[in-house]
Design an enzyme around this catalytic site. Structure first.
Site, PDB file in Angstrom:
ATOM      1  CD  GLU A 320      51.842  56.225  46.946  1.00  0.00           C
ATOM      2  OE1 GLU A 320      52.945  56.538  47.140  1.00  0.00           O
ATOM      3  OE2 GLU A 320      50.629  56.338  47.507  1.00  0.00           O
ATOM      4  CB  CYS A 321      47.124  51.012  47.436  1.00  0.00           C
ATOM      5  SG  CYS A 321      46.064  50.120  48.423  1.00  0.00           S
ATOM      6  N   GLY A 322      45.427  51.685  45.494  1.00  0.00           N
ATOM      7  CA  GLY A 322      44.212  51.749  44.485  1.00  0.00           C
ATOM      8  C   GLY A 322      44.770  52.175  43.008  1.00  0.00           C
ATOM      9  CB  SER A 411      54.333  48.829  45.359  1.00  0.00           C
ATOM     10  OG  SER A 411      54.269  48.168  46.438  1.00  0.00           O
TER      11      SER A 411
END
Length: 432
Positions: A320-322, A411
């Site tokens: 996720e993200c980072g 994502s």
């Protein structure tokens, strides 16, 4: 301060961001805790950083309340659980009281929790009364009172109090020489603030607080909530979770759910160049601040080799993200320097000065939608096709791309796991 059989609750809100909601909530939590009360704090709306600070202030985990992402039923269960265990419940609002849909005011009305309005009085005096009445009457909401922030003197506080008329001034904080430091995604992480506990104690010491007004608040209902049974869809699975200052955006409810589904959680630190545990049946790479630790992550050869080996073995990886950012070919920081990353996701991540994504999103899956949100200051340029896109709940438009490369699902989307346990189990290799 007297302790009753039950909990008093308030929602700490304001007319806008930047008024001092977190400082007031932290100060009040620490003050009530030092007075011998059992304190539980919640955060309204998606947020990872404020809850970390509020956990330090209150000494207990801070869960999220959000009528859409978390859902009305789970919010009610968490509040009623807290009401049976605590003497005081504080809910920090999000943005302005009426901002967003659902808003903090909606949550206040749904659960009959009175609002404690924080007003930045640094550049006003009697006008504070107009602001307070506007916050109370616009919705309307039940207003327990006002805490005035950044007060210059006792005389200034008296002017504010006189302007409120029938609204009590529950407390006030003087201007702070050392405010809580911030960065691009919110406050600085608690472990990065030298002397944080001393700073929290100072806030509590300087909070002028009317205990009689607090004790006049009604006690919250304590009806026992019925939690739904969680199927053990990850029974016997070991989930390896990255957890350090670069990977710290973790909802406590997400971790609780994984354990309720039967998973054993194993934490490791990519920053410390720790490899993914060899017995991992799945890997979760949460968001955080990898862009602040590029040098360490680039040099973390054991970590990078281990995540590539895990991917080659087709072990499920949820990033996720980072967590996704560190799997790209490279990450360019805010100074324009490029750093090589793990290279599981072809393409480049680049930091930028403005928000690239913000808001509530839903991710479609075969098991139904997973609710969550997006909040990031970077962009990804990749030749990899998106398997699907999340949906922006505000407009219904396509949101964040979701990439599926082998066993990797990546994502910018942050998922709230309890919104769809079967979908999360499927992403992590369980049986939905």
């Amino acid at each position: 301060m007297d302790r009753d059989a039950g909990a008093r609750a308030v929602l700490v809100a304001a007319m806008a961001s930047g008024q001092g909601k977190t400082s007031v909530t932290a100060a009040l939590a620490r003050k009530l805790l030092r007075d011998g009360l059992r304190v539980r704090v919640f955060k309204c709306g998606p947020d990872f950083i404020d809850p970390m600070l509020l956990e330090r202030a209150s000494g207990a985990p801070v869960h999220t309340l959000d009528l859409w992402m978390v859902g009305v039923d789970e919010c009610r269960r968490r509040l009623h659980d807290a009401a049976r265990e605590a003497d005081a419940i504080l809910i920090e609002g999000v943005m302005g009281l009426y901002d967003g849909s659902p808003s903090a005011a909606d949550l206040s009305r749904e659960f009959d929790v009175p609002v404690l309005a924080v007003i930045d009085a640094s550049a006003m005096a009697q006008t504070a009364g107009a602001v307070a009445r506007g916050l109370r009457d616009y919705g309307p909401v039940q207003l327990a009172g006002v805490v005035a922030n950044r007060i210059a003197s006792e005389g200034h506080a008296k002017m504010v109090a006189s302007s409120l008329h029938d609204i009590p001034l529950v407390g006030w904080l003087p201007r702070q020489d050392q405010p809580l430091p911030e960065r691009h995604l919110g406050l600085v992480l608690p472990d990065e603030v030298d002397g944080l506990d001393a700073l929290l104690d100072k806030l509590a010491d300087e909070l002028h607080f009317d205990e009689k007004t607090w004790e006049a608040l009604p006690l919250m209902a304590q009806s026992p909530p019925e939690w739904p049974e969680v199927k053990r869809m990850l029974d016997g699975k070991t989930i390896a979770i990255a957890r350090d200052p670069a990977f710290c955006f973790l909802y406590p409810a997400n971790l609780d759910l994984l354990q309720k589904m039967g998973a054993r959680l194993r934490y490791f630190s990519p920053l410390a160049d720790e490899p993914v545990p060899q017995d991992a049946d799945a890997v979760f790479l949460p968001g955080g601040y990898p862009e602040l630790h590029c040098a360490e992550l680039t040099q973390a050869g054991h970590w990078q080799a281990s995540i590539r080996a895990v991917h080659a073995r087709k072990v499920p990886i949820l990033a996720e993200c980072g967590g996704m950012m560190v799997l790209a070919d490279g990450l360019t920081d805010k100074d324009g320097q490029r750093w090589p990353m793990a290279g599981l996701l072809p393409g480049e991540v680049r930091m930028q000065p403005r928000l690239a994504g913000l808001g509530a999103h839903a991710m479609p899956t075969e098991q139904g939608q997973v609710r969550g949100h997006s909040f990031h200051y970077s962009s990804l340029q990749t030749p990899a096709p998106a398997q699907l896109h999340t949906v922006k709940t505000s407009t219904g438009a396509a949101g964040e791309a979701v990439y599926c490369i082998g066993s990797l699902t990546a994502s910018y989307f942050h998922a709230y796991f309890p919104s769809n346990p079967p979908a999360i189990a499927a992403l992590l290799g369980g049986v939905p």
